[in-house]
Enzyme design. Structure first.
Site, mmCIF file in Angstrom:
data_model
loop_
_atom_site.group_PDB
_atom_site.id
_atom_site.type_symbol
_atom_site.label_atom_id
_atom_site.label_comp_id
_atom_site.label_asym_id
_atom_site.label_seq_id
_atom_site.Cartn_x
_atom_site.Cartn_y
_atom_site.Cartn_z
ATOM 1 N N CYS A 188 0.856 -1.173 0.000
ATOM 2 C CA CYS A 188 0.000 0.000 0.000
ATOM 3 C C CYS A 188 0.902 1.235 0.000
ATOM 4 O O CYS A 188 2.120 1.123 0.128
ATOM 5 C CB CYS A 188 -0.857 -0.002 1.263
ATOM 6 S SG CYS A 188 0.179 0.002 2.734
ATOM 7 N N HIS B 50 -1.849 -4.826 18.953
ATOM 8 C CA HIS B 50 -1.281 -4.350 17.685
ATOM 9 C C HIS B 50 -0.526 -3.031 17.907
ATOM 10 O O HIS B 50 -1.021 -2.146 18.606
ATOM 11 C CB HIS B 50 -2.399 -4.154 16.657
ATOM 12 C CG HIS B 50 -1.888 -4.036 15.254
ATOM 13 N ND1 HIS B 50 -1.322 -2.870 14.777
ATOM 14 C CD2 HIS B 50 -1.810 -4.927 14.248
ATOM 15 C CE1 HIS B 50 -0.945 -3.064 13.518
ATOM 16 N NE2 HIS B 50 -1.227 -4.301 13.176
ATOM 17 N N GLU C 287 -0.140 -0.487 16.086
ATOM 18 C CA GLU C 287 -0.897 0.710 15.673
ATOM 19 C C GLU C 287 -1.887 1.118 16.767
ATOM 20 O O GLU C 287 -1.996 2.299 17.112
ATOM 21 C CB GLU C 287 -1.637 0.431 14.362
ATOM 22 C CG GLU C 287 -2.415 1.633 13.858
ATOM 23 C CD GLU C 287 -3.297 1.309 12.660
ATOM 24 O OE1 GLU C 287 -2.893 0.480 11.823
ATOM 25 O OE2 GLU C 287 -4.389 1.885 12.572
ATOM 26 N N CYS D 276 -8.459 2.628 6.397
ATOM 27 C CA CYS D 276 -7.657 3.050 5.255
ATOM 28 C C CYS D 276 -8.224 2.500 3.946
ATOM 29 O O CYS D 276 -8.594 1.335 3.865
ATOM 30 C CB CYS D 276 -6.250 2.540 5.503
ATOM 31 S SG CYS D 276 -5.251 2.525 4.069
ATOM 32 N N SER E 137 0.411 -10.173 10.230
ATOM 33 C CA SER E 137 -0.155 -8.991 9.570
ATOM 34 C C SER E 137 -1.678 -8.995 9.667
ATOM 35 O O SER E 137 -2.355 -9.881 9.147
ATOM 36 C CB SER E 137 0.288 -8.974 8.103
ATOM 37 O OG SER E 137 -0.654 -8.293 7.309
#
Ligand code: SF4
Length: 275
Positions: free
Chosen positions: A12, A120, A122, A186, A214
């Site tokens: 991405c 995670h 993030e 996203c 992931s």
């Protein structure tokens, strides 16, 4: 057997940008894995001399530190800034934005509900910017026994599915007088998911490529599996098994946002050699 690669898959914008940054920073170390793909991380180490450290505590004589795509916590950034080291920020702008929302909304008196995985990086980095109470949840059940304030700001991890996020919105509308919803999902993830869905409907077998850690690859796998029962999540060509492809007419391939083109091509070539 025909092989078809999903219209949108693989690197991405944020990952492509981070890898480009790292490739130009020979000798630097990343704090945590730059992206969720072990093979690409190894390539960066051998070809570009970019090391991966587990945490800031492992920094020794490094002159340059790279902040990974999913960001680091505010606390870690503070610690890093106190060191005599050059900081290169490769945090994806789509992650920087929810960090800012968490900071601004908590400053404005909102309690934060973050839709994401507690473990995670993030989620940890975004939640760390909240100065008010923050709840990281994956389902409404986790909020059931919590007394919430009447002002809620809702933020999603970038890789989550919009349908599940919407369910959380509906739930919170019943629990609070004011709910501010930020669409922080996203587009790259959505585009990859839609393309995987379209292909999985037609394919007899789906190969989903990407790191086992992931989150967006796991989502692609779940989508593929729900539409095509012979779906497999692999990281590299060695995991492919020839018998999977017997009597199959269409093999679909999709890949998570951290999977470089060279891995996708290598796997497509290996599958082609089976038929
Ligand atoms: S999936 Fe989206 S948010 Fe995550 S790194 Fe890629 S562009 Fe950024």
């Amino acid at each position: 057997m025909q092989i078809e690669i999903a219209k949108n898959c693989g690197f991405c914008f944020g990952v492509r940008r981070a890898v480009k940054i790292a490739q130009k920073a020979s000798g630097a170390s990343t704090i945590g894995e730059l992206i969720h793909n072990n093979l690409e991380i190894k390539r960066l180490q051998t070809e570009c001399n970019v090391k991966t450290l587990k945490s800031i505590d492992e920094l020794t004589n490094e002159k340059t530190a790279i902040i990974r795509t999913h960001g680091i916590t505010k606390n870690d950034l503070g610690k890093l800034s106190q060191k005599d080291i050059k900081i290169i920020d490769a945090t994806c702008p789509f992650v920087t934005k929810p960090q800012k929302i968490a900071a601004d909304m908590s400053a404005a008196g909102y309690e934060i509900v973050y839709f994401g995985d507690k473990e995670h990086p993030e989620a940890k980095s975004v939640a760390s910017y909240a100065t008010n109470r923050v709840h990281i949840v994956l389902s409404t059940d986790e909020l059931e026994n919590i007394k919430l304030s009447n002002k809620i700001a809702l933020i999603s991890q970038t890789t989550k599915k919009i349908e599940k996020y919407s369910a959380l919105v509906v739930y919170l509308m019943k629990r609070a007088k004011e709910v501010r919803v930020f669409n922080t999902i996203c587009n790259a993830t959505l585009e990859n998911q839609e393309a995987a869905e379209e292909l999985a409907r037609r394919a007899d077998i789906m190969i989903v490529i990407g790191g086992k850690n992931s989150s967006n690859t796991k989502q692609l796998f779940l989508i593929s599996k729900s539409l095509c029962k012979d779906s497999y999540h692999i990281e590299n060509a060695d995991e492919l098994q020839k018998q999977w492809f017997i009597n199959k007419k269409l093999c679909g391939i999709t890949a998570g946002a951290s999977t470089p083109e060279w891995i996708i091509e290598n796997i497509a070539k290996t599958i082609k050699n089976f038929s």
